[in-house]
Scaffold this motif. Structure first.
Motif, short mmCIF file in Angstrom:
data_model
loop_
_atom_site.label_atom_id
_atom_site.label_comp_id
_atom_site.label_asym_id
_atom_site.label_seq_id
_atom_site.Cartn_x
_atom_site.Cartn_y
_atom_site.Cartn_z
N SER A 1 108.38 71.09 -14.78
CA SER A 1 107.04 71.27 -14.21
C SER A 1 105.97 70.84 -15.20
O SER A 1 105.00 70.16 -14.84
N MET A 2 106.13 71.22 -16.48
CA MET A 2 105.15 70.82 -17.49
C MET A 2 105.13 69.31 -17.68
O MET A 2 104.08 68.71 -17.87
N GLN A 3 106.31 68.71 -17.60
CA GLN A 3 106.37 67.25 -17.75
C GLN A 3 105.63 66.56 -16.61
O GLN A 3 104.90 65.59 -16.83
N ARG A 4 105.80 67.09 -15.41
CA ARG A 4 105.11 66.50 -14.26
C ARG A 4 103.59 66.64 -14.38
O ARG A 4 102.84 65.78 -13.93
N LEU A 5 103.16 67.72 -15.01
CA LEU A 5 101.73 67.97 -15.17
C LEU A 5 101.14 67.17 -16.32
O LEU A 5 99.92 67.08 -16.46
N GLY A 6 101.99 66.62 -17.19
CA GLY A 6 101.52 65.73 -18.24
C GLY A 6 101.50 66.36 -19.62
O GLY A 6 101.65 67.57 -19.78
N GLU A 7 101.28 65.52 -20.61
CA GLU A 7 101.32 65.96 -22.01
C GLU A 7 100.29 67.02 -22.37
O GLU A 7 100.55 67.85 -23.22
N PRO A 8 99.07 67.02 -21.77
CA PRO A 8 98.12 68.09 -22.11
C PRO A 8 98.65 69.48 -21.79
O PRO A 8 98.15 70.46 -22.32
N VAL A 9 99.66 69.57 -20.93
CA VAL A 9 100.30 70.85 -20.62
C VAL A 9 101.53 71.07 -21.49
O VAL A 9 101.72 72.14 -22.07
N LEU A 10 102.36 70.03 -21.62
CA LEU A 10 103.64 70.17 -22.32
C LEU A 10 103.48 70.29 -23.83
O LEU A 10 104.10 71.14 -24.48
N ARG A 11 102.61 69.47 -24.42
CA ARG A 11 102.53 69.39 -25.88
C ARG A 11 102.07 70.71 -26.52
O ARG A 11 102.67 71.17 -27.49
N PRO A 12 100.99 71.36 -26.04
CA PRO A 12 100.61 72.65 -26.65
C PRO A 12 101.71 73.69 -26.56
O PRO A 12 101.96 74.43 -27.52
N PHE A 13 102.42 73.75 -25.43
CA PHE A 13 103.47 74.75 -25.26
C PHE A 13 104.58 74.55 -26.28
O PHE A 13 105.10 75.52 -26.84
N LEU A 14 104.95 73.28 -26.55
CA LEU A 14 106.00 73.01 -27.52
C LEU A 14 105.59 73.36 -28.94
O LEU A 14 106.42 73.44 -29.84
#
Length: 599
Positions: free
Chosen positions: A485-498
């Motif tokens: 789901s985060m990948q579909r929403l894009g890096e602005p969502v995925l990168r901070p979480f990681l």
């Protein structure tokens, strides 16, 4: 430990017989030798594979900080401590030693030789960073370290963005980063038990040598007039109205306006504050650095190769991280970690290492026989739901891992240190300059942060529970759904979480997409985390939204008028605005990198 039994044969007539082929042993002597060999083999079999491996490796001296020891004896000591933590009676039978005491009145040093500082930092591994930042502001700072002040051999893995935070504070240069960086690797994988993989770039993709980095910080600290006291242990801290007095076990007496406790998760001051209370969750980590890997260009940020499994009388979901090591082109570090609710039946670190030797070769597609084991790594990272920890005493402040400011789903606090160092060092300097060193004002430096509290749900969801009543692959299924789901929403969502940063907008979008695309997983979530935890989380989630609103819309209105306030009110409002910003994760600014890719 393998015991070798030697049998000495003496030339006594009854000990040997003469025959046509020369001498032969007397039957009784021969039987004794056979018994000795059998006993030696039995004793060797009784030792674990972990013990045999670790005792075959040459290790250097122990240094401070988590992961600074590699010997089997140190492993056993940590396992004994872990067993004590897991004991149901721990809180009842163990009264923590009283390190800090409050003393009425002013300190009279007429009869004592006292070395005076503005700030004393106890614990040098991470403490040297805050010490250098404060020295840069013109304060006289001393660092007390019970070992030698040097970094461990094993690298820290971090993103360059986080290291640049230290450049912004002014204690490092970009050339220093280049010097301390021993390896750079891409791409970086996230994957869950054959459910799919996500590949990202430039996330935890630097290997930084603590030996080099702390040496750089030590030299900078010395150049600023800082004082390091190595081989010294804290005996007591007496807090007076006008100062705090630190007495070392070695007899030396020091005083300071403020004492910073940077002694980590097992700080004696922290134990006194917590009162022996059992942690709410623990991350257990084991691993090794080995030489002999043929494929060694990429890393795993988080990877799970199997579903939850029984470990002794407990249940565990294993996760992996793997990184190229800077010590050689074929050297690679692999970590196996799990989240545990500490109970008497919880597995020991040695139990996890026994599983690690079985599972790691399959995970890395390599034979253990083809590897040279350079060092074995292990650690315990306890976390508490009521974190960060407010100041419990006047003139004493927790910092780093001792403060609980690290994410409950991470292990090790260096990444959180880089994020918060500027905020905390500025706040400490302001508190000292304004003489606002009572516990209430110091607590504003370690404020409630809803994004940190909200991440507790993730640790609970990732902790296998024997009685949860969910499918064995539930944790992998849930994580995969979230990451996709985060990948579909894009890096602005995925990168901070990681990078362990929880923000309201990305969290709402991710949870909404998971519920839309995989609604069948919701009943298992309720079973896994429990209704009380979910209700508690909803409160933190609501406050995460409130802090986001306050930081984006109210902060700009208040900031221009804060300078008109009194000194104390200005200090308090500065800390409140920081709490809104950092508590909402808005200190993290997304910078577009190369797009992540999926397979």
């Amino acid at each position: 430990m393998m015991v070798v039994i030697q049998v000495q044969l003496r030339p006594h007539p009854s000990s040997f017989n003469l025959n046509g082929n020369g001498f032969s042993l007397h039957p009784s002597v021969y039987n004794n030798i056979q018994k000795s060999k059998k006993l030696s083999l039995q004793l060797r079999a009784a030792s674990s594979r972990t013990q045999r491996i670790m005792e075959s490796i040459s290790v250097g001296g122990e240094v401070g900080g988590a992961g600074g020891a590699y010997s089997y004896d140190a492993l056993k000591r940590l396992d004994n401590l872990w067993s004590t933590i897991c004991s149901a009676e721990t809180a009842a039978i163990q009264e923590p030693k009283k390190i800090v005491t409050n003393t009425l009145g002013l300190f009279d040093n007429d009869t004592k030789e006292v070395d005076k500082f503005d700030v004393l930092v106890c614990g040098g591994t991470l403490g040297i960073f805050i010490a250098t930042a404060l020295s840069l502001k013109g304060l006289r700072v001393g660092v007390v370290e019970r070992n030698l002040l040097k970094g461990r051999e094993q690298e820290w893995n971090i993103s360059k963005k986080e290291l640049l935070e230290l450049v912004e504070v002014g204690i490092l240069t970009e050339d220093d980063i280049e010097e301390a960086t021993t390896s750079v690797f891409n791409p970086n994988r996230c994957g869950f038990e054959r459910k799919g993989e996500i590949w990202v770039e430039n996330i935890l993709n630097l290997g930084v040598s603590p030996l080099k980095l702390i040496d750089i910080m030590r030299k900078r600290f010395d150049s600023l007039g800082g004082v390091v006291l190595e081989g010294c242990s804290v005996s007591s801290i007496n807090v007076y109205q006008d100062t705090a007095v630190l007495e070392l076990t070695e007899g030396k007496i020091l005083s300071a306006s403020l004492i910073i406790d940077a002694m980590g998760n097992f700080s004696p001051v922290l134990k006194q504050i917590r009162g022996g209370r059992k942690p709410d969750g623990v991350c257990l980590v084991v691993g090794s650095c080995c030489r002999g890997f043929k494929e060694n260009s990429r890393s795993d940020v988080i990877y799970s190769s199997a579903e939850a499994k029984p470990v002794g009388n407990s249940q565990a979901q294993y996760f992996w991280e793997a990184f190229p090591a800077g010590s050689g082109p074929l050297d690679r570090t692999t970590y196996m970690f799990t989240y545990i609710d500490p109970q008497p039946t919880s597995p020991r670190l040695e139990d996890l290492l026994e599983d690690y030797w079985d599972l790691m070769p399959k995970y890395q597609e390599v034979s253990l026989d083809d590897l040279e084991i350079l060092r074995v790594i292990y650690g315990i990272f306890p976390t508490y739901r009521d974190s960060p920890l407010p100041a419990a005493f006047n003139r004493v402040l927790q910092f780093g891992d001792a403060s609980g400011i690290q994410s409950p789903v991470s292990f090790g606090g260096f990444g959180s240190l880089t994020r918060h160092l500027g905020r905390i060092s500025n706040g400490i300097h302001e508190a000292i300059s304004s003489n606002l060193l009572d516990s209430d004002n110091l607590s504003l430096l370690n404020p409630y942060m809803p994004n940190l509290s909200a991440s507790w749900l993730f640790q609970r969801a990732m902790s296998a529970r024997k009685q949860a009543g969910v499918p064995p692959d539930f944790i992998n299924d849930l994580l995969h759904a979230n990451f996709i789901s985060m990948q579909r929403l894009g890096e602005p969502v995925l990168r901070p979480f990681l990078q362990d940063v929880i923000q309201f907008g990305p969290l709402v979008k991710t949870l909404g997409l998971v519920m839309l695309t995989k609604p069948q997983i919701l009943p298992s979530i309720f079973k896994q985390v429990g209704l009380p935890v979910l209700i508690d989380w909803l409160g933190h989630f609501s406050l995460l939204g409130s802090y986001t609103f306050l930081s984006i819309y109210i902060d700009p209105l208040l900031r221009p008028v804060i300078d008109t306030f009194s000194t104390e009110m200005k200090y308090k409002w500065n800390r409140k605005l920081e709490a809104w910003k950092y508590g909402a994760g808005l200190d993290y600014k997304f910078e577009s990198e190369e797009a992540s890719k999926s397979t």
